[in-house]
Design an enzyme around this catalytic site. Structure first.
Site, PDB file in Angstrom:
ATOM      1  N   ASP A 161       0.896  -1.229   0.051  1.00  0.00           N
ATOM      2  CA  ASP A 161      -0.044  -0.063   0.028  1.00  0.00           C
ATOM      3  C   ASP A 161       0.902   1.245   0.128  1.00  0.00           C
ATOM      4  O   ASP A 161       0.722   2.207  -0.855  1.00  0.00           O
ATOM      5  CB  ASP A 161      -1.011   0.116   1.178  1.00  0.00           C
ATOM      6  CG  ASP A 161      -1.892   1.148   1.177  1.00  0.00           C
ATOM      7  OD1 ASP A 161      -2.417   1.486   0.148  1.00  0.00           O
ATOM      8  OD2 ASP A 161      -2.201   1.494   2.397  1.00  0.00           O
ATOM      9  N   ARG A 186      -9.970  10.218 -12.875  1.00  0.00           N
ATOM     10  CA  ARG A 186      -9.469  10.205 -11.761  1.00  0.00           C
ATOM     11  C   ARG A 186      -8.992   8.910 -11.179  1.00  0.00           C
ATOM     12  O   ARG A 186      -8.472   9.028 -10.117  1.00  0.00           O
ATOM     13  CB  ARG A 186     -10.365  10.882 -10.798  1.00  0.00           C
ATOM     14  CG  ARG A 186     -10.994  12.112 -11.023  1.00  0.00           C
ATOM     15  CD  ARG A 186     -12.074  12.567 -10.248  1.00  0.00           C
ATOM     16  NE  ARG A 186     -11.830  12.497  -8.887  1.00  0.00           N
ATOM     17  CZ  ARG A 186     -12.652  11.641  -7.839  1.00  0.00           C
ATOM     18  NH1 ARG A 186     -13.659  10.936  -8.480  1.00  0.00           N
ATOM     19  NH2 ARG A 186     -12.151  11.779  -6.697  1.00  0.00           N
ATOM     20  N   LYS A 187      -8.922   7.907 -11.930  1.00  0.00           N
ATOM     21  CA  LYS A 187      -8.431   6.635 -11.477  1.00  0.00           C
ATOM     22  C   LYS A 187      -7.191   6.339 -11.973  1.00  0.00           C
ATOM     23  O   LYS A 187      -6.878   6.450 -13.163  1.00  0.00           O
ATOM     24  CB  LYS A 187      -9.284   5.462 -12.082  1.00  0.00           C
ATOM     25  CG  LYS A 187     -10.748   5.775 -11.282  1.00  0.00           C
ATOM     26  CD  LYS A 187     -11.873   4.595 -11.714  1.00  0.00           C
ATOM     27  CE  LYS A 187     -13.271   4.633 -11.075  1.00  0.00           C
ATOM     28  NZ  LYS A 187     -14.132   3.876 -11.470  1.00  0.00           N
TER      29      LYS A 187
END
Lengths: 254, 254
Positions: free
Chosen positions: B174, B219-220
Site C-alpha cells: 500500500d 481520476r483513477k
C-alpha cells in the site's frame, strides 16, 4: 529458495517453503484452540513447540474506550447463556485468545539469527504499550460460520492525518478472516486478499470487523468481510479472501 | 458520520469525511516532494500545516544488512549520473523521503484527543528502534512510470513463525504503490488493493517491491506490484491497486 534448516522443531517453518501453498499460516490466534485443532492435537502434542500456556492479549485493559468495553461486554455475554433452570452453558459465541509470539518457543534453527529467534513478535501484538497500536478481540460463532472483531485503532497506526493507515486495516482484515478460516477449516494460509476502502477510519475510534464464510471448494476456503462503525450504519471497508488448507502434520515434520 | 471539527489546519482531515472518495490519502512520503505537489504548492504554502522540514527516515542506519545497503547504494548511484564532460546531473531515479508524522504539526481540532494529536505516528515509521519493524526506501523512476522499494523486515513484523505477517506485506505494498501513484497523479487515496501471496518472506530478509503504472482513466490510477527476492528470481507476492485522485485544495479548505 529457502536455505536448509536445522533439525528440530524449527522445522515447523518448512511448511512455508512449499511454493504451491501461498500466503500466511494462521497459527497465532489458534494455538490451543480446541475447535481449530481438535483433529490434530493427538498427533502434534508430542511435538508441541511451546513451553507453556502463553498470555492472552485480547482482554480488557485501561486503554480501552467505553465503546470498546461496551461491545466487548456484549459479545462476552453471548459466550455463556443461562438455561431455563438457571444453569450456565456455553453460548453460540466464543472469544479467541490472542498471543504475541510463536518463534520464542521453537527450538533449533540455524538460518534465522538468534536475535530474531528470541525477539520476534506477532505483528499485531508487538507494541507493549496498551492502546498505542492494535487493541482487538475476535469472537467466533462457529454454528453461523461467522465472526466479529471489535477493534480500537491506536495512535501508532496513522496513515492520513488523524486516520488509520490502509495497511493497518489490511492487517486486521487478514488477522480476522484468517482466524475464522482456521476455526472452520483448520490450519490454513492466506492466498488472496481483495480489499476495497470505502471511507477512512478515525484514529482512536472503535470499529467492528465482520467476517463470514462464503463457500469451501476442496482445500480452498472463501470468506467475505465488512468493516463498519459499531452501530453498523457506516461501511468503512469491504474485502474478500481466499485461504488454502495445509497439512498440519507437514508443519511438524510428520 | 464525522463529527464537526474546529476551524484551523486540522480541517485538513475534512477531506477524508467525503464518503465518495475511498481509501487512504498518500501524504506521508510526498510532503515537500516537488514532483508530487508542484502544481499545488503555491496554493497550499500559506496553509502549510508543518512547522519545519521533518526528519527523513529512509536513510541507512546500523540495522541495515549488507544486502539492504548494497541495493540502496545501487539505486542511489542511479539518482545522479555523470555526463561525458565529467559533470554530475540528476539521474533517472529519485529517492523519496519518508517522515514519521503529520498530525503533530496540525493545529486545532476538537474531535481527536490531545494525546492522539500529539503522539500520532505514521504506521510504517512508528517504531523507534532501528531495524525492529519496517526499514525501507522507495526509489521512483518517473520517466518509466515505475518505482522500486528496498524493504528489510524486522523482528516485530512476524506472522507465521519466522516469516513476515501478511498484513505487514500489505502495508508495504500500500505504501509503495501509493507513493508511486502520488508521484504520477498528485494527491490520491487508495480505493482497492488486490493481493496474492505466492510464497512467504523470511523475517529479517530483504526484498524488492516493484510497482508500475498500468493505466489512468480520468481520476483513477491503476498500478501493478510484485514483491521479489533481491535477485528477482523468487516471486513472493503480486498485487494490483486502484487509487483515486482528490482535489488538494479541498484538503486545505480552499
Amino acid at each position: 529458495m529457502m536455505r536448509p534448516v536445522a533439525k528440530g522443531l524449527i522445522s515447523i517453518i518448512r511448511a512455508f517453503s512449499n511454493p504451491n501453498v501461498a500466503g500466511i499460516l494462521r497459527l497465532q490466534t489458534q494455538w490451543n484452540s480446541p475447535s481449530a485443532f481438535q483433529n490434530i492435537r493427538p498427533l502434534s502434542m508430542s511435538l508441541w513447540p511451546f513451553s507453556a500456556q502463553p498470555r492472552d492479549f485480547s482482554l480488557p485493559n485501561a486503554s480501552w474506550s467505553p465503546e470498546m468495553r461496551r461491545v466487548y461486554d456484549h459479545y462476552i455475554a453471548l459466550c455463556e447463556v443461562e438455561t431455563i433452570g438457571g444453569e450456565k452453558k456455553t453460548g453460540p459465541w466464543r472469544k479467541l485468545p490472542s498471543y504475541n509470539r510463536t518463534l520464542k518457543y521453537a527450538k533449533g534453527g540455524t538460518y534465522l539469527s538468534k536475535m530474531i529467534q528470541s525477539k520476534a513478535r506477532l505483528f499485531t501484538r508487538s507494541i507493549k504499550e496498551h492502546g498505542a497500536a492494535f487493541e482487538y478481540v475476535i469472537f467466533v460463532n462457529k454454528q453461523e460460520k461467522r465472526c466479529v472483531c471489535v477493534f480500537q485503532a491506536g495512535r501508532l497506526l496513522e496513515g492520513p492525518p488523524g486516520h488509520v493507515h490502509g495497511g493497518a486495516i489490511a492487517t486486521m482484515i487478514d488477522t480476522v478472516m484468517g482466524g475464522l478460516a482456521a476455526c472452520l477449516s483448520g490450519p490454513i494460509m492466506t492466498a488472496n486478499l481483495n480489499i476495497s476502502y470505502r471511507s477512512p477510519i478515525t484514529l482512536g475510534s472503535v470499529v467492528l470487523i465482520h467476517s463470514a464464510l462464503d463457500h469451501v471448494e476442496g482445500r480452498k476456503t472463501f470468506l467475505t468481510c465488512r468493516v463498519t462503525s459499531t452501530d453498523e450504519t457506516k461501511l468503512h471497508t469491504e474485502a474478500t479472501a481466499l485461504f488454502v488448507s495445509i497439512n498440519v502434520g507437514h508443519l511438524f515434520g510428520t
